[in-house]
Write a protein that holds these residues in place. Structure first.
Motif, mmCIF file in Angstrom:
data_model
loop_
_atom_site.group_PDB
_atom_site.id
_atom_site.type_symbol
_atom_site.label_atom_id
_atom_site.label_comp_id
_atom_site.label_asym_id
_atom_site.label_seq_id
_atom_site.Cartn_x
_atom_site.Cartn_y
_atom_site.Cartn_z
ATOM 1 N N HIS A 80 15.817 0.528 22.513
ATOM 2 C CA HIS A 80 16.513 1.119 23.658
ATOM 3 C C HIS A 80 15.573 2.027 24.448
ATOM 4 C CE1 HIS A 80 19.716 2.753 26.102
ATOM 5 N NE2 HIS A 80 19.210 3.941 25.876
ATOM 6 N N SER A 81 15.717 1.961 25.769
ATOM 7 C CA SER A 81 14.982 2.833 26.668
ATOM 8 C C SER A 81 15.960 3.557 27.575
ATOM 9 C CB SER A 81 14.025 2.009 27.531
ATOM 10 O OG SER A 81 13.515 2.777 28.585
ATOM 11 N N ALA A 82 15.734 4.844 27.791
ATOM 12 C CA ALA A 82 16.586 5.607 28.703
ATOM 13 C C ALA A 82 16.220 5.334 30.156
ATOM 14 C CB ALA A 82 16.467 7.094 28.398
ATOM 15 N N ASN A 83 15.147 4.627 30.409
ATOM 16 C CA ASN A 83 14.714 4.337 31.765
ATOM 17 C C ASN A 83 14.632 2.818 31.955
ATOM 18 O OD1 ASN A 83 14.069 5.253 34.320
ATOM 19 N ND2 ASN A 83 11.947 5.674 33.857
ATOM 20 N N ASN A 84 13.451 2.208 31.879
ATOM 21 C CA ASN A 84 13.254 0.774 32.110
ATOM 22 C C ASN A 84 12.642 0.104 30.885
ATOM 23 O OD1 ASN A 84 14.036 0.827 34.927
ATOM 24 N ND2 ASN A 84 12.107 1.870 35.307
ATOM 25 N N GLY A 85 13.020 -1.150 30.643
ATOM 26 C CA GLY A 85 12.405 -1.931 29.577
ATOM 27 C C GLY A 85 12.889 -1.575 28.187
ATOM 28 N N THR B 60 11.060 -13.442 20.096
ATOM 29 C CA THR B 60 12.497 -13.277 20.283
ATOM 30 C C THR B 60 12.797 -11.861 20.751
ATOM 31 O OG1 THR B 60 12.959 -14.866 18.539
ATOM 32 C CG2 THR B 60 14.740 -13.368 19.127
ATOM 33 N N LEU B 61 13.619 -11.759 21.797
ATOM 34 C CA LEU B 61 14.114 -10.467 22.266
ATOM 35 C C LEU B 61 15.637 -10.526 22.178
ATOM 36 C CD1 LEU B 61 11.418 -11.197 24.032
ATOM 37 C CD2 LEU B 61 11.995 -9.042 25.092
ATOM 38 N N SER B 62 16.227 -9.656 21.365
ATOM 39 C CA SER B 62 17.656 -9.740 21.138
ATOM 40 C C SER B 62 18.260 -8.352 20.928
ATOM 41 C CB SER B 62 17.918 -10.605 19.903
ATOM 42 O OG SER B 62 19.284 -10.673 19.619
ATOM 43 N N GLY B 63 19.340 -8.070 21.649
ATOM 44 C CA GLY B 63 20.069 -6.828 21.454
ATOM 45 C C GLY B 63 19.386 -5.575 21.954
ATOM 46 N N ASN B 64 18.402 -5.717 22.833
ATOM 47 C CA ASN B 64 17.712 -4.563 23.414
ATOM 48 C C ASN B 64 18.496 -4.071 24.622
ATOM 49 O OD1 ASN B 64 15.096 -4.673 21.779
ATOM 50 N ND2 ASN B 64 15.295 -6.756 22.544
ATOM 51 N N SER B 65 18.372 -2.771 24.947
ATOM 52 C CA SER B 65 19.160 -2.223 26.048
ATOM 53 C C SER B 65 18.393 -1.119 26.770
ATOM 54 C CB SER B 65 20.476 -1.660 25.521
ATOM 55 O OG SER B 65 20.228 -0.618 24.595
ATOM 56 N N THR B 66 18.862 -0.854 27.981
ATOM 57 C CA THR B 66 18.273 0.198 28.799
ATOM 58 C C THR B 66 19.339 0.754 29.735
ATOM 59 O OG1 THR B 66 16.485 0.736 30.341
ATOM 60 C CG2 THR B 66 17.491 -1.417 30.571
ATOM 61 N N LEU B 67 19.116 1.945 30.242
ATOM 62 C CA LEU B 67 20.060 2.517 31.195
ATOM 63 C C LEU B 67 19.775 2.075 32.620
ATOM 64 C CD1 LEU B 67 20.368 6.150 29.789
ATOM 65 C CD2 LEU B 67 21.871 4.188 29.397
ATOM 66 N N LEU B 68 18.573 1.562 32.882
ATOM 67 C CA LEU B 68 18.236 1.135 34.244
ATOM 68 C C LEU B 68 17.916 -0.356 34.288
ATOM 69 C CD1 LEU B 68 16.214 4.238 35.500
ATOM 70 C CD2 LEU B 68 18.582 3.628 35.988
ATOM 71 N N LEU B 69 16.647 -0.730 34.374
ATOM 72 C CA LEU B 69 16.258 -2.125 34.616
ATOM 73 C C LEU B 69 15.567 -2.747 33.407
ATOM 74 C CD1 LEU B 69 14.750 -1.575 38.170
ATOM 75 C CD2 LEU B 69 17.021 -2.431 37.617
ATOM 76 N N GLY B 70 15.853 -4.031 33.156
ATOM 77 C CA GLY B 70 15.128 -4.789 32.148
ATOM 78 C C GLY B 70 15.495 -4.471 30.717
ATOM 79 N N GLY B 71 16.656 -4.913 30.282
ATOM 80 C CA GLY B 71 17.056 -4.696 28.900
ATOM 81 C C GLY B 71 16.073 -5.301 27.918
ATOM 82 N N GLY B 72 15.525 -6.476 28.255
ATOM 83 C CA GLY B 72 14.496 -7.109 27.425
ATOM 84 C C GLY B 72 13.111 -6.708 27.887
ATOM 85 N N ILE B 73 12.722 -7.185 29.076
ATOM 86 C CA ILE B 73 11.384 -6.914 29.626
ATOM 87 C C ILE B 73 11.516 -6.363 31.035
ATOM 88 C CG2 ILE B 73 9.183 -7.903 30.351
ATOM 89 C CD1 ILE B 73 9.588 -10.090 28.261
#
Length: 87
Positions: free
Chosen positions: A36-41, A56-69
């Motif tokens: 998890h990122s509080a900003n991007n990525g 594999t990128l799975s279940g990642n999250s962010t508050l702004l842009l690009g939950g995965g990359i």
């Protein structure tokens, strides 16, 4: 980076799993889960040359842009190869 697991990491700015800004980064056979990122990525934040292969990128999250990359369009070069799974 190859044959790795990055899971459950948190960043207060960019790149919950990896923040990449210089040189060339090649990632292969690696899983990014639940970062998890509080900003991007959520998994990866990138602003240089990066290649992702068979990962594999799975279940990642962010508050702004690009939950995965998240890649800055004005600085990014590279590739994400066809056998990657992004969820």
């Amino acid at each position: 980076m190859q044959d790795s697991l990055l899971t459950g990491n948190t960043a207060t700015l960019d790149g919950g799993g990896i923040y990449h800004a210089d040189a060339t980064l090649t990632i292969s056979n690696t899983a990014f889960t639940l970062n998890h990122s509080a900003n991007n990525g959520g998994a990866l934040a990138n602003s240089a040359e990066m290649h992702v292969q068979n990962s594999t990128l799975s279940g990642n999250s962010t508050l702004l842009l690009g939950g995965g990359i998240y890649s800055r369009f004005d600085r990014y070069t590279g590739s994400v190869e066809q056998h990657d799974r992004v969820e």
